[in-house]
Design an enzyme around this catalytic site. Sequence first.
Site, PDB file in Angstrom:
ATOM      1  NE  ARG A   1      -2.789   0.559   3.627  1.00 35.89           N
ATOM      2  CZ  ARG A   1      -2.195   0.737   4.158  1.00 35.89           C
ATOM      3  NH1 ARG A   1      -0.876   1.769   3.981  1.00 35.89           N
ATOM      4  NH2 ARG A   1      -2.076   0.151   5.590  1.00 35.89           N
TER       5      ARG A   1
ATOM      6  CE1 TYR B   1     -13.824  12.300 -16.540  1.00 39.26           C
ATOM      7  CE2 TYR B   1     -13.635  12.185 -14.231  1.00 39.26           C
ATOM      8  CZ  TYR B   1     -13.921  11.356 -15.245  1.00 39.26           C
ATOM      9  OH  TYR B   1     -14.273   9.974 -15.505  1.00 39.26           O
TER      10      TYR B   1
ATOM     11  CG  ASP C   1      -6.971  16.413 -15.899  1.00 40.83           C
ATOM     12  OD1 ASP C   1      -6.287  15.361 -16.492  1.00 40.83           O
ATOM     13  OD2 ASP C   1      -7.944  15.650 -15.169  1.00 40.83           O
TER      14      ASP C   1
ATOM     15  CE  LYS D   1     -11.163   7.748 -18.954  1.00 40.91           C
ATOM     16  NZ  LYS D   1     -10.883   9.917 -18.556  1.00 40.91           N
TER      17      LYS D   1
HETATM   18  C1  LIG Z   1     -11.012  10.169 -17.205  1.00 42.10           C
HETATM   19  C2  LIG Z   1     -10.127  11.728 -16.653  1.00 42.10           C
HETATM   20  C3  LIG Z   1     -10.345  11.672 -15.581  1.00 42.10           C
HETATM   21  C4  LIG Z   1     -10.944  11.021 -14.591  1.00 42.10           C
HETATM   22  O1  LIG Z   1      -9.662   9.222 -13.871  1.00 42.10           O
HETATM   23  P1  LIG Z   1     -10.675   8.155 -13.903  1.00 42.10           P
HETATM   24  O2  LIG Z   1      -8.801   7.083 -14.607  1.00 42.10           O
HETATM   25  O3  LIG Z   1     -11.285   8.313 -14.689  1.00 42.10           O
HETATM   26  O4  LIG Z   1     -10.846   8.013 -12.444  1.00 42.10           O
HETATM   27  C5  LIG Z   1      -9.842  12.480 -14.850  1.00 42.10           C
HETATM   28  N1  LIG Z   1      -9.454  13.565 -15.910  1.00 42.10           N
HETATM   29  C6  LIG Z   1      -9.886  13.706 -16.833  1.00 42.10           C
HETATM   30  C7  LIG Z   1      -9.668  14.395 -17.861  1.00 42.10           C
HETATM   31  C8  LIG Z   1     -10.705  12.421 -17.521  1.00 42.10           C
HETATM   32  O5  LIG Z   1     -10.926  12.710 -19.327  1.00 42.10           O
END
Ligand SMILES: *Cc1c(COP(=O)(O)O)cnc(C)c1O
Length: 403
Positions: A58, A115, A187, A212
């Site tokens: 962890r 998001y 992000d 992604k």
């Molecule tokens: C999908 C996404 C997230 C969240 O990611 P997860 O891996 O699904 O928790 C955060 N920011 C953006 C811009 C995203 O496209």
Amino acid sequence: MTTDRPIPDTLVRRSPWPEGVSRPLGSPIQPSVVFISESPDQLDDQYGGAVEGYTYSREGHPNADVLARKIDALEGAPEAGGGGLIVGSGMAAVSAVLMGLLRAGDHVLGGSQLYGRSLRLMREDLPRFGITASLADPTDTESFARAITPQTRLILVELVSNPILRVADIEGIARLARDRGILLAIDATFSTPRAFRPFDYGADIVIHSVTKLLSGHSDVTLGYVATRDPAHRKAIYDFAVTTGLTPSPFDCWLAERGLMTFHLRYDRAEENARALADHLATLPGLRRVVYPLRPDHPDHNRAVAILGKRGGNMVSFELMGGRNAANTLVRAMPNLAFAPTLGDIGTTLSHPASTSHRGMTPEQRAANGLSEGFFRVSVGVEDIELLKQEFTAGIAAATGISD
Ligand SMILES: *Cc1c(COP(=O)(O)O)cnc(C)c1O
């Protein structure tokens, strides 16, 4: 049948790993939750940082670190920051940044098109801990300047917004954050380090949903966060480890494998996206096509200045007609996955009005340009001619259906 032969109880002991002079080419998957140390003295030294060694997964494990070092290299993460961390999802990364760095009384300022779950965290969850949040338009630095309060400690923005693909004034916002002594977290999931490296623009913190494009096969959820300042890294790490945002070793291993082809997938998907956007713009039945590098994009000049030739793999478009036209389009393109994600190796199609933005009223959606006919395409690596044929057929089927 029974037997008198005893079952050897030494089976529960861990077997020694076979020794040899060679080593594996691929990273081994290391699922062990715990690690054996030699003595209390040595364990003490490990915890104290005098020697390197994993203790309990962890708190960290090899597959996460192997993956983190690869993304660090892509991002140009500052070495002084101590290297990035892998957590269990992109939202785990966003949560660890906001909850690890902010305290009651602080204010966080976010981009208005963040998001969906990041918006929810800021609007619904942070206030329960005494942290206030507000939003401003990231294409308009003046609106960010106006929204700053004496309590503003952190700004969270995305360069390319979902799903309308607006491009933030990242230089203006970075200057503002620096002048006011506010931390800037970016992000960068949509743009990826292949198109845009936030640390080069002065970001203090970089966040990715590794789920992604970076891992690219829709088979893991993981997140990444890196900082410029090691004290920020420590605060984020301690929060993530305490709240158990730990990634699975197997997921990290899959993501490492996916990441090896990231640049190839990305380049091909981006080339396809650009060609598909230009193709869509020639078809009747569409109200608009959105791609940052197209001259008719509202942030075209800024997109070119920041992204250069890197327009990314996301294309959005608005079909004339309502929900029936939208249903017809999707049904007429059976070879494309209608699925609310992005960054998969194959093309996926999403419909904000029924998914990410379904909580809004039709009027709110209209104000954001998200009618029933609005689609977001995450373009994959397929043969571009097949993609063009598919969309031509789908849009032809939907054209003329007005509701
Ligand atoms: C999908 C996404 C997230 C969240 O990611 P997860 O891996 O699904 O928790 C955060 N920011 C953006 C811009 C995203 O496209």
